[in-house]
Each structure stands twice: as C-alpha cells, then as structure tokens.
Design an enzyme around this catalytic site. Structure first.
Site, short mmCIF file in Angstrom:
data_model
loop_
_atom_site.label_atom_id
_atom_site.label_comp_id
_atom_site.label_asym_id
_atom_site.label_seq_id
_atom_site.Cartn_x
_atom_site.Cartn_y
_atom_site.Cartn_z
N SER A 1 0.86 -1.18 0.00
CA SER A 1 0.00 0.00 0.00
C SER A 1 0.89 1.23 0.00
O SER A 1 2.06 1.17 0.43
CB SER A 1 -0.89 0.01 1.25
OG SER A 1 -1.54 1.26 1.42
N TYR B 1 -2.95 -0.93 10.08
CA TYR B 1 -2.86 -1.11 8.63
C TYR B 1 -1.50 -0.65 8.12
O TYR B 1 -0.85 -1.35 7.32
CB TYR B 1 -3.98 -0.33 7.95
CG TYR B 1 -4.04 -0.53 6.45
CD1 TYR B 1 -4.63 -1.67 5.91
CD2 TYR B 1 -3.53 0.43 5.58
CE1 TYR B 1 -4.68 -1.86 4.54
CE2 TYR B 1 -3.59 0.25 4.22
CZ TYR B 1 -4.17 -0.89 3.70
OH TYR B 1 -4.22 -1.07 2.33
#
Length: 262
Positions: free
Chosen positions: A148, A161
């Site tokens: 990401s 995350y």
C-alpha cells in the site's frame, strides 16, 4: 466482457489469488483469465469466490474456488496443495487478501491489531511458505504481495494497517533476496485509494459518508481514486515475463498521491 485466450500473456500459467472474491483480487482474477491463466480463486466468502469463478468459466476460462482463512496455516497449505492438485503446477501467487481498521494506537484493540496482522502479514508468510517450494521445483515463478502507499509513508488513524503494509513491503524485499537464485521473483504492488467496497468500509469506520473517500480522490494529481482493474494491470505486469528482470520492487499505483508527500 472477459474473453479467455490461450494466446494471452499468461497462457499456460496457473495463478493462485487470495481475496479474489471482490475488489482488486477479483479484478486481477478476471484479467489473468483474459490473458490465458488458470485461476485458483481463494476467498473466505464462498458466495463472492464462486461468483468470480462463474464469471471466468462463463467466458471459457478455467477456475476453481478454494475457501480458506488465510490467517490459518492449515488453510494456506491446503490452498496451495489444492491448486497444484487441480492444475498440476503453480506459477503465480498474488497475496492480495487484506483488511483495515481505521484507528490510532490508543483506540486500536489487541484483537483488532491481531486480526489485521493475521490477514495482511501472516497470510503472506504462510501462503509463500508453501508456494515457494512448488515454484522452485518447477524452475521459478512470480509472487506479488499487496502492499500500500501507506506501507511506504504513514497515514492518519490507521496504525495497524500502516504497520502491516510496511511489513509486507520489506518482507517482499527479503523474499526477493532469498529466492532470486531459485528464479522466483517477488514484488509488491502499492495502491493508493481504490474504488472498492473496502474503501467505502473505511469511510464508514471513520464516521464519514459512504463515498467520502472516493470523492476525496479529487485532491490527487490525477483528480480521482483508482479503479480495481487499473491496479490489476500492474499486477499483470509483475506476474508476466515483461517484468523478467524486476524483483524486490514496490510499485506505487496511486494516481500521484505520494508524489508530493515523500
């Protein structure tokens, strides 16, 4: 419309994709099938997973659904074993399954932290652990891990995350070093905000309107969020022979979102 072709870039290859029932995983499964690959659709949700398989098969492609919890060692081993049993080999592994919890370190519970780490990090370890020996015995393969943009820079109210995706990006580099001599290439794709159900779920976690984060894409240089198929195109590149000299890389696909923040 999907149209499977044995003349595609992945003709004759077998791909195992986790989280392939929706979002980027589903888009990648459909694109890979278009390019001639046989697909093992791995997902925890049988309805979503079978829907992906049905779409692929309806247009002449080959696919099988494997229900698995990618945070469990036995399920990951079975996913690889079942793929090889069904198709005879494994050339591509896309470790795509992922979840998010939007909260800072104080507000994140231990259970939430563990859940994010299990799905986003442990699954990459477990799936790769069983896929690498198969690929090595065949003379090579390609592993793509879902990183990401927030695996490269920090983000607000997403501590678990960000930690998980940072781990994935650096795990990818370590695996590339370890398994390059076996002709196994390992890369990560690092999307920015992408128009998926996961992005809408993030908005709800933050107490925002369902489409708030999609609309926030207007602030990016390309003035929009990405589409799942656009991310899938980069995964296809990393899976194909076009990227034959690429390993250990973190490919950012974010419409320029990180360009002014690094």
């Amino acid at each position: 419309m999907i149209q499977s072709t044995m003349a595609g870039e992945l003709a004759g290859k077998v791909a195992l994709i986790t989280g392939a029932g929706s979002g980027i995983g589903r888009a990648t499964a459909l694109l890979f099938a278009e390019e001639g690959a046989k697909i093992a659709v791995c997902d925890l949700n049988p309805c979503n997973g079978m829907d992906t398989v049905t779409v692929i098969q309806a247009t002449g492609g080959e696919a099988v659904f494997i229900e698995a919890d990618v945070g469990l060692a036995a399920d990951c081993q079975r996913a690889v074993t079942d793929t090889v049993a069904r198709f005879g080999r494994l050339d591509i592994l896309f470790n795509n399954a992922g979840i998010t919890r939007r909260a800072n370190v104080v507000d994140t519970t231990e259970a939430e932290w563990d859940a994010v780490m299990n799905v986003n990090v442990k699954s990459v370890f477990l799936m790769s652990k069983h896929a690498v020996p198969v690929m090595s015995s065949q003379g090579g393969g390609s592993i793509i891990n879902a990183g990401s943009g927030w695996g490269l820079v920090g983000g607000k109210d997403a501590v678990s995350y960000c930690a998980s995706k940072g781990a994935v990006v650096n795990m990818t580099r370590a695996m590339a070093v370890d398994h390059g001599p076996e002709n196994i290439r390992v890369n990560s794709v690092c999307p920015g905000d992408t128009d998926t159900d996961m992005l809408r779920n993030e908005a709800r976690q933050l107490g925002l309107a369902n489409t708030a984060l999609v609309e926030a894409g207007n602030s990016r240089p390309l003035m929009r969020v990405g589409q799942a198929r656009e991310i899938a195109q980069t995964v296809l590149f990393l899976a194909s022979d076009r990227s034959s000299f690429v390993t250990g890389a973190a490919y950012v696909v974010d419409g320029g979102g990180l360009a002014g923040s690094m």
